[in-house]
Design an enzyme around this catalytic site. Sequence first.
Site, PDB file in Angstrom:
ATOM      1  N   HIS A  98     -19.864  14.082  87.037  1.00  0.00           N
ATOM      2  CA  HIS A  98     -20.080  13.296  85.830  1.00  0.00           C
ATOM      3  C   HIS A  98     -19.786  11.818  86.080  1.00  0.00           C
ATOM      4  O   HIS A  98     -19.001  11.456  86.973  1.00  0.00           O
ATOM      5  CB  HIS A  98     -19.220  13.843  84.694  1.00  0.00           C
ATOM      6  CG  HIS A  98     -19.709  15.180  84.199  1.00  0.00           C
ATOM      7  ND1 HIS A  98     -19.240  15.783  83.062  1.00  0.00           N
ATOM      8  CD2 HIS A  98     -20.667  16.009  84.708  1.00  0.00           C
ATOM      9  CE1 HIS A  98     -19.875  16.929  82.874  1.00  0.00           C
ATOM     10  NE2 HIS A  98     -20.741  17.089  83.872  1.00  0.00           N
ATOM     11  N   GLU A 100     -18.092   9.600  84.441  1.00  0.00           N
ATOM     12  CA  GLU A 100     -16.699   9.170  84.258  1.00  0.00           C
ATOM     13  C   GLU A 100     -15.876   9.497  85.501  1.00  0.00           C
ATOM     14  O   GLU A 100     -15.064   8.686  85.964  1.00  0.00           O
ATOM     15  CB  GLU A 100     -16.080   9.885  83.042  1.00  0.00           C
ATOM     16  CG  GLU A 100     -16.769   9.596  81.720  1.00  0.00           C
ATOM     17  CD  GLU A 100     -17.939  10.532  81.412  1.00  0.00           C
ATOM     18  OE1 GLU A 100     -18.614  11.015  82.347  1.00  0.00           O
ATOM     19  OE2 GLU A 100     -18.174  10.771  80.216  1.00  0.00           O
ATOM     20  N   CYS A 124     -17.162  14.584  78.073  1.00  0.00           N
ATOM     21  CA  CYS A 124     -16.949  16.021  77.873  1.00  0.00           C
ATOM     22  C   CYS A 124     -15.458  16.325  78.051  1.00  0.00           C
ATOM     23  O   CYS A 124     -14.674  15.443  78.423  1.00  0.00           O
ATOM     24  CB  CYS A 124     -17.788  16.818  78.866  1.00  0.00           C
ATOM     25  SG  CYS A 124     -17.163  16.723  80.549  1.00  0.00           S
ATOM     26  N   CYS A 127     -14.118  15.540  81.617  1.00  0.00           N
ATOM     27  CA  CYS A 127     -13.930  14.096  81.839  1.00  0.00           C
ATOM     28  C   CYS A 127     -12.773  13.576  81.009  1.00  0.00           C
ATOM     29  O   CYS A 127     -12.042  12.679  81.447  1.00  0.00           O
ATOM     30  CB  CYS A 127     -15.214  13.334  81.508  1.00  0.00           C
ATOM     31  SG  CYS A 127     -16.512  13.661  82.701  1.00  0.00           S
TER      32      CYS A 127
HETATM   33  O1  LIG Z   1     -19.091  13.644  80.115  1.00  0.00           O
HETATM   34  C1  LIG Z   1     -20.227  13.769  80.624  1.00  0.00           C
HETATM   35  C2  LIG Z   1     -21.102  14.783  80.241  1.00  0.00           C
HETATM   36  C3  LIG Z   1     -22.272  14.948  80.923  1.00  0.00           C
HETATM   37  N1  LIG Z   1     -22.578  14.135  81.945  1.00  0.00           N
HETATM   38  C4  LIG Z   1     -23.826  14.365  82.683  1.00  0.00           C
HETATM   39  C5  LIG Z   1     -23.892  15.658  83.415  1.00  0.00           C
HETATM   40  C6  LIG Z   1     -25.355  15.972  83.414  1.00  0.00           C
HETATM   41  O2  LIG Z   1     -25.968  15.340  84.551  1.00  0.00           O
HETATM   42  C7  LIG Z   1     -25.865  15.329  82.125  1.00  0.00           C
HETATM   43  C8  LIG Z   1     -25.968  16.306  80.989  1.00  0.00           C
HETATM   44  O3  LIG Z   1     -27.184  16.927  81.103  1.00  0.00           O
HETATM   45  P1  LIG Z   1     -27.939  17.521  79.811  1.00  0.00           P
HETATM   46  O4  LIG Z   1     -29.328  17.802  80.320  1.00  0.00           O
HETATM   47  O5  LIG Z   1     -27.938  16.441  78.736  1.00  0.00           O
HETATM   48  O6  LIG Z   1     -27.200  18.732  79.388  1.00  0.00           O
HETATM   49  O7  LIG Z   1     -24.891  14.362  81.776  1.00  0.00           O
HETATM   50  C9  LIG Z   1     -21.746  13.104  82.314  1.00  0.00           C
HETATM   51  O8  LIG Z   1     -22.046  12.343  83.255  1.00  0.00           O
HETATM   52  N2  LIG Z   1     -20.609  12.945  81.626  1.00  0.00           N
HETATM   53 ZN   LIG Z   2     -17.909  15.040  81.733  1.00  0.00          ZN
END
Ligand SMILES: O=c1ccn([C@H]2C[C@H](O)[C@@H](COP(=O)(O)O)O2)c(=O)[nH]1
Ligand SMILES: [Zn+2]
Length: 200
Positions: A98, A100, A124, A127
């Site tokens: 991710h 972060e 999320c 993170c």
């Molecule tokens: O905190 C976060 C949450 C998600 N991400 C990234 C991880 C994935 O590459 C996308 C999420 O994919 P979706 O197709 O929208 O489910 O976002 C992040 O970097 N940081």
């Molecule tokens: Zn995350």
Amino acid sequence: MVEAESSKEVSNAIFSRDVDKKREDYLEWTDYFMATAFLAAKRSKDPCSQVGACIVNQEKRIVGVGYNGMPFGCSDDEYPWKKASTSRLETKYLYVCHAEMNAILNKNCSDVKNCTIYVALFPCNECAKLIIQSGISEVVYMSDKHSAKEETIAAKRMFDSAGIKYWQYVPKRKQITIDFTEIDWNRMTQLPPTPLKETK
Ligand SMILES: O=c1ccn([C@H]2C[C@H](O)[C@@H](COP(=O)(O)O)O2)c(=O)[nH]1
Ligand SMILES: [Zn+2]
């Protein structure tokens, strides 16, 4: 003739006024840091969500930038970018780092205590744990599109418990344009240089 002279004076006055005074439409700090997060996101290979993060210290120095991508050594041409498959092993979720996490790991200082993280998307839960444990004290986010997801609810719960301040960034302008040719524009007219005439 007299008329022409005076209109030239007027236009000179306008131009000199514009170039002698401080610019008013410069990027404010918050816009600059969020735009940096968005610029980093442009590096992401994720076809659905390009997320960027920018960590800033108390002196307003950028100390880490990251975007979502596959870990080192895990080719983004070989690892899956799918959101769904019969096997989770064939989706991106088990592999992608991710934004972060990458921003924290990319830090160019000993720690990120009391820093602010600017993120395109609300972090999320995983993170959120990294943000808390690394000592970051403030989260500025753009999108909260996953607010109903358990991951986001858990992240907010942990931020509240840990005393992490979080607030949504509301951009003053919808777009920031980066035009590489602008540096060559005429400083007085703010217009692109007149194209050179073709010589025979
Ligand atoms: O905190 C976060 C949450 C998600 N991400 C990234 C991880 C994935 O590459 C996308 C999420 O994919 P979706 O197709 O929208 O489910 O976002 C992040 O970097 N940081
Ligand atoms: Zn995350």
